[in-house]
Design an enzyme around this catalytic site. Sequence first.
Site, PDB file in Angstrom:
ATOM      1  N   LYS A  71      56.736  50.352  65.188  1.00  0.00           N
ATOM      2  CA  LYS A  71      58.164  50.038  65.332  1.00  0.00           C
ATOM      3  C   LYS A  71      58.573  49.047  64.251  1.00  0.00           C
ATOM      4  O   LYS A  71      57.748  48.331  63.685  1.00  0.00           O
ATOM      5  CB  LYS A  71      58.439  49.451  66.718  1.00  0.00           C
ATOM      6  N   ASP A  72      59.866  49.006  63.962  1.00  0.00           N
ATOM      7  CA  ASP A  72      60.390  48.142  62.913  1.00  0.00           C
ATOM      8  C   ASP A  72      60.048  46.673  63.149  1.00  0.00           C
ATOM      9  O   ASP A  72      60.021  46.214  64.297  1.00  0.00           O
ATOM     10  CB  ASP A  72      61.912  48.278  62.826  1.00  0.00           C
TER      11      ASP A  72
END
Length: 582
Positions: free
Chosen positions: A187-188
């Site tokens: 995930k970012d």
Amino acid sequence: METDFGLTEYASAHTITPVPCLLKEMYSDFIVQEILADGTVLHIPSPDVILESTGTKKKEIEIDATVEKPSCISEETLAALDERFSAKGDQVLVKVENLTKDERKSIHQFIRERYSGKLITETKDDGIYVSNGHTQTTRKRKNWDENIPKECHFTMCKENKETTFACQLIAKFLNVGPNNIKTHGIKDKRGVTAQRVSVTQVLESTVLDLNSKLRGIRVFGCEYKHEPVKTGAHWGNRFSIVLRELANDSEPLLHERLETFQNTGFVNYFGTQRFGSRSSTTAEIGLAIVKREWERAVKMIMSNAMPGHLEYGLVGHAARCFNQTGDAKKAFGKLRGAQAFATIEGHILKCLSRGGTWQKCITEAIPVQSRSLYVHAYQSLLWNKVASRRVKEIGTRVHESDVGADGTPLGEHATHYDIHIPLPGENEAFANTYGAKWISEILEEDGLTQASFTSLQDKFSLGESSRSLFVEAKDLKWKFIHYSQPRTLLQDGLQTRAVPESEQKGPLLALQIQFSLVSGSYATVALREVTGSDMGKKSMRNASLKSQEEESDKVKEEVKEEEEESAESEERQEEEVAASSE
């Protein structure tokens, strides 16, 4: 920058006028909630919610005197065991000479039950050694209740943390190897994200107690299962994103584009974050790995950590020390805490300082999820280039040469969302497609073939074999927000609250856009279709710096005007005083 990685086309038109904006100006401007295979959208707890077991004291363990003592344990040995339970010290030896296998087994069971697992047993040649807590040799061995599934699944929410770093930090606190922590995917970093994680043979209470130790990370929602979380096994992600500093006259144009975007979707490019923003891109490192240039790959990774890339942190200084001296042991000694065990650079320096080879650094020292990203990045770059060629030559219409996810020609009722292009690697189903042919042409330029990826399967998780050319953004919603200050909070974060809607007013304009994407698709690429702008990290960082400079210049101008007005006021006062004294 995005054109360097093959992002050149749009689903809606060949060219599109850019609408300048700021992305990820605040961490809470970019929210990602994982969507599980059953459609469940993981929630992010309110900043005000206190999670279960946060900071609670562990229950005191007492001796269970009701457990029956085996006859082979003397009263003297029992007293020694009780003393060891009360305090750490030398190991207690329980002699097992002339005892049967069942009698030895009963000793292990008695100690485990009487002392509630606090005392650890270890069988050696001269008997059973008992210690208070794990020793170096027993640390990896755990007694696990056979009635409880071995995998503990939980939700991890994080803010401004890389997934790999967060997982390795959790692994360290749980005293397990980093490869025991599994996720559906990365995930970012710059954002607020929620995702499912699993860990092997760790109790729910132990996981929940992490909330008192972690910063910018929260864990909750534990559940025992027989299988770990598997890469790519979720449906996708739900995004809630704020784009700031829009021109006040851009609202009609963006509204029109969003309606088009709702119908046509977007080209399913791999986003620029896949390739990094440092001197050596992840794709270049991936190319070196596929070519088995191990030393070159390691040195590129370490060069990326040099001061100037990581703001002169300890990792940067360690990397500079290594690049200047070649002394991995000395460089590793500069790292502290999580930087030594939860960074790629730390893994490499530790491996080299212990005599590891360049190849071992890549194929063993770096956790599989991290090392696989480099090869994925090179595959992604080639896929992007092929996708752009296909869209540029044919557009969004379905062509007779197009194939689906199984590599077979599409039927007459197929839509552009059904078109698939293979990723680099041997893939019999796609062998005769234009995608495979065009990829082979690019590989040949790099001195490689499709077979170059095959032998990497053992050490790298190479994932999907094909990818859809176009993607639909589902459950699309949007609204425009007015706000007063450049850094006004417009969405709740993990630790921060947004301003109330009643206070969302002012001269500045933002767009809040929400949508769901299938696993592997990039929100920044979807936004690119709407804004026509490069939404990559480097481009947005430059735009943010420019905005801050303009804001600073504006403040300076206002201060200057205030000073000039103040000076004029003082002059008038002096003139009035002078006039009144005449």
